[in-house]
Enzyme design. Structure first.
Site, mmCIF file in Angstrom:
data_model
loop_
_atom_site.group_PDB
_atom_site.id
_atom_site.type_symbol
_atom_site.label_atom_id
_atom_site.label_comp_id
_atom_site.label_asym_id
_atom_site.label_seq_id
_atom_site.Cartn_x
_atom_site.Cartn_y
_atom_site.Cartn_z
ATOM 1 N N ASP A 1 0.862 -1.175 0.000
ATOM 2 C CA ASP A 1 0.000 0.000 0.000
ATOM 3 C C ASP A 1 0.906 1.235 0.000
ATOM 4 O O ASP A 1 2.135 1.130 0.059
ATOM 5 C CB ASP A 1 -0.964 -0.029 1.201
ATOM 6 C CG ASP A 1 -2.188 0.863 0.956
ATOM 7 O OD1 ASP A 1 -2.133 1.736 0.057
ATOM 8 O OD2 ASP A 1 -3.198 0.710 1.660
HETATM 9 C C1 BGC Z 1 -5.050 3.364 0.525
HETATM 10 C C2 BGC Z 1 -5.291 2.450 -0.658
HETATM 11 C C3 BGC Z 1 -5.207 3.265 -1.928
HETATM 12 C C4 BGC Z 1 -3.832 3.892 -1.999
HETATM 13 C C5 BGC Z 1 -3.574 4.658 -3.288
HETATM 14 C C6 BGC Z 1 -3.787 4.173 0.365
HETATM 15 O O1 BGC Z 1 -3.669 5.137 1.351
HETATM 16 O O2 BGC Z 1 -4.985 2.581 1.700
HETATM 17 O O3 BGC Z 1 -6.538 1.829 -0.528
HETATM 18 O O4 BGC Z 1 -5.474 2.455 -3.029
HETATM 19 O O5 BGC Z 1 -3.698 4.775 -0.904
HETATM 20 O O6 BGC Z 1 -4.314 5.813 -3.371
#
Ligand code: BGC
Length: 741
Positions: free
Chosen positions: A281
């Site tokens: 993530d």
């Molecule tokens: C979130 C993800 C998201 C990613 C990209 C993260 O902070 O947990 O779900 O896809 O950011 O934007």
């Protein structure tokens, strides 16, 4: 495109089946494509420098100015990017890629989840429709709108199971139940892929179970529970062909998933057979330092990589430190090659290379706006959950008399498209006031008062005016909304009441003495026991998107009947959280709805009932349904067997409506306590007044397996109770047995 997807699906099925099948003499087309891809990937890998290989694992977020990033792309040091939405930037990056030595196509990723231009309702609303095929269509249309930009990967679906409404991200998932969530995971992956985007099932795993409901917090989950409850939607997403899986931020049993070799490599890649890309993530690799499991970013890069993270999203730790880790022997070149092989294989499967064996990706045609709006309206309409409707207060008919609509949300065009970062140009959105005016019959009188200073009722504008308007009417419709940014990432709450001064407004309107219909926009279950007791009618509309208000007007005026059902329990109070219909039994079971006041030594609270305010699966229509003739095709089956469960459902009211017929089981005696109830089947049926239908479910013994402490499935012989009805509180009951072989 469709053919390519079919081939790719076959290919995915095939590759997971290879371990168990004997090679066929003449290779199938899918196998031929798979081995052609394999050969191409090997040839490409052989030509790549170490720097270019590490570049394929580097996945930064667009940064400004982006000259340095363009140069890195030219040098083959960036294989994927997120948030490139602007068409000029997209062109720049594509051009830079074309100037690189090996011209390896890039992944362009975005959180295009439920909105690109036209906002669909939020994903929790998709689940509330209990119609996975609607979610599939919605996902496909969002993807079709998004794919026009050159984006080729969406960060969805979120398939986390969530039982704690304090956690703000419940809005992105399908609620508390693994069976329901698996159905929606599969539908969403299929839909996004059909619309031309690769997918990322997220967040593997346990992100939806943070202690205290605090976002990013750790989760304590046994292996048995992981496999029973949290992993099934990921399995469904993998079976539906998800190209990538995103690891979660949190720890599971003390080890951050991003550095958890058991979860990422042993379970996800080996046991679940996932052969696509595992990505971190956002900045999760470098954040291993914050978790206290890595000394610095170099250590974090090595630990995440060795655990099984192939792509480092937004951390650039792989870019900076993997080279040194290889030089120092802490990471092997064979491991690097294996990770790069996964990335290149996915890019070939997606058809990104000009010579992709399964066909080259073509951006599908932009869908017509009307088609997208129509689908968004249908999802919204089917997602609203009528929790209570005393005295058939809804729908509004000429007999309702003068209606007072109260609330600034009724004139807002804010469609709550919280995760639609690409909303470049806001689409036209009808307000509830306009939509209702247009749909109320001639001679029906509609009054309106804004009441609040903002759509979410954080402050009053004119409370007295709203009360006076209510007094002049026969029926009051109060439009309440959860604070617009109160759901999503990083917005955990301890208070699950209506936001701002909305409850105060409700009290003032109650004092005016008119029946009240309360509509609540929310991205999560709220604790509405007091509120519910004060109103005649309570309906949850989630965050309904661009067509949401038109859909609401259709429902309020009875053009359609509500048919949504809760994908998550509504508690009476925050103190009951987490609460689920599928909790385990205890040594001192609950004896009734209000036992805790009289019978102290049972599971419950001394100051609150033990039952939820509205159970999982609950939702009313404008008509009523009766269940009868529950039959099971055989009293027992073997461990490899199956039974058919049949039930008759009759519309016993005066209006047409849809009912979600739900099947639950409970294993009465087993080696470990089994849930009080588990959803094992559902079907939404439309019935005219007086109409009866027999609904059939097939229950395989394998569907009744649970997992042991090693996460191995066990089908344990014994007696199972079966419950069928319109919610988890269904009371039509029968039973069968799984016999010992
Ligand atoms: C979130 C993800 C998201 C990613 C990209 C993260 O902070 O947990 O779900 O896809 O950011 O934007």
């Amino acid at each position: 495109m469709r053919l390519r997807l079919i081939l790719l699906t076959l290919l995915t099925c095939f590759s997971s089946a290879t371990a168990h099948s004997t090679p066929s003499p003449s290779p199938s087309p899918a196998r031929a494509i798979a081995s052609e891809i394999d050969a191409k990937v090997s040839a490409l890998l052989a030509r790549m420098t170490l720097e270019e290989k590490i570049g394929q694992l580097n996945f930064p977020s667009l940064a400004f100015p982006h000259d340095a990033q363009l140069e890195a792309v030219r040098r083959g040091r960036i294989g994927a990017m997120l948030n490139v939405v602007n068409p000029d930037h997209m062109r720049d990056f594509q051009a830079a890629m074309a100037q690189s030595r090996l011209k390896i196509p890039m992944l362009f990723a975005l959180d295009a989840i439920y909105a690109f231009r036209i906002a669909f309702p939020a994903p929790i609303a998709w689940a509330a429709t209990w119609r996975p095929e609607l979610a599939q269509r919605a996902a496909e249309l969002v993807a079709l709108e998004t794919a026009q930009t050159g984006i080729n990967l969406t960060f969805g679906p979120m398939v986390d199971i969530s039982r704690d409404p304090r956690w703000g991200r419940v809005i992105e998932g399908a609620g508390e139940d693994p069976f329901l969530a698996a159905a929606f995971a599969s539908a969403r992956v299929t839909g996004y892929r059909k619309g031309g985007l690769a997918t990322s099932a997220k967040h593997f795993v346990g992100y939806g179970a943070p202690e205290g409901g605090r976002d990013y917090n750790g989760a304590q989950i046994s292996a048995a529970e992981l496999f029973d409850r949290y992993i099934p939607p990921f399995q469904a997403a993998i079976a539906a062909g998800t190209e990538t899986v995103m690891a979660s931020f949190n720890t599971v049993n003390g080890i951050p998933v991003t550095a958890n070799q058991w979860l990422l490599s042993d379970v996800l890649k080996n046991r679940l057979g996932f052969d696509g890309i595992v990505m971190s993530d956002f900045a999760a690799v470098t954040e291993l330092v914050n978790h206290g499991v890595a000394a610095d970013h170099a250590d974090a890069a090595r630990k995440a990589f060795n655990a099984g993270i192939d792509l480092d999203m937004a951390g650039q730790a792989y870019d900076r430190y993997l080279g040194d880790a290889i030089a120092g022997g802490r990471v092997s070149t064979a491991q690097i090659d294996a990770a790069v092989r996964r990335v290149l294989t996915v890019k070939y499967r997606m058809g990104l290379f000009a010579d992709s064996p399964g066909g080259v990706r073509k951006i599908p045609a932009r869908p017509k706006e009307e088609a997208v709006r129509k689908a968004a309206r249908e999802v919204a309409r089917e997602s609203f959950v009528l929790l209570k409707n005393s005295g058939a207060t809804l729908p509004i008919t000429p007999k309702s008399g003068t209606v007072a609509l109260i609330g600034a949300a009724a004139i807002a065009t804010n469609d709550h498209s919280w995760y639609g970062p690409a909303l470049l140009e806001k689409p036209k959105t009808e307000t509830l006031l306009d939509a209702l005016k247009a749909r109320m019959g001639r001679g029906q009188s509609l009054l309106f008062a804004e009441g609040f200073a903002d759509p979410c009722g954080l402050a009053f504008k004119d409370k007295a005016g709203a009360v006076a308007t209510a007094k002049a009417a026969d029926l009051v419709v109060l439009m309440a909304a959860e604070d617009c940014v109160a759901s999503g990432e990083g917005v955990s709450r301890t208070d699950l009441g209506l936001s701002g001064v909305q409850e105060e407004m409700l009290d003032a309107l109650v004092a005016a003495g008119k029946p009240i219909v309360l509509i609540v926009d929310t991205g999560r279950p709220l604790a509405l026991a007091d509120v519910s007791a004060k109103v005649a009618t309570l309906m949850v509309t989630w965050h309904p998107g661009t067509e949401g208000r038109a859909a609401l007007a259709e429902i309020l005026t009875g053009q359609y009947a509500p048919s949504g059902k809760l994908p998550m329990t509504f508690p009476r109070s925050v103190g009951q959280v987490p609460i689920s219909y599928s909790d385990l039994p205890t040594s001192r079971p609950m004896t009734g709805d209000d036992h805790s006041f009289g019978d102290r030594y049972t599971t419950g609270y001394i100051d609150e009932r033990p039952t939820p305010l509205y159970p999982f699966g609950h939702g009313l229509s404008y008509t009523t349904f009766e269940y009868s003739h529950l039959e099971i095709s055989a009293p027992r089956m073997g461990r490899g067997g199956k039974v058919e469960v049949r039930v008759d459902v009759t519309n016993t009211g005066m209006r047409s409506g849809q009912e979600v017929v739900q099947l639950y089981t409970r294993q009465l005696v087993a080696a470990r306590s089994r849930p009080l109830r588990e959803l094992k089947g559902f079907e939404k049926v439309a019935l005219k007044p007086g109409q009866r239908r027999t609904v059939r479910f097939v229950l395989n013994a394998a569907d009744l397996a649970y997992h042991d402490d090693d996460g191995k499935p066990v089908i344990e012989p014994g007696k199972f109770d079966v419950f069928v009805g319109g919610s988890a509180a269904a009371d039509l009951e029968s039973s069968f047995e799984i016999a010992a072989d």
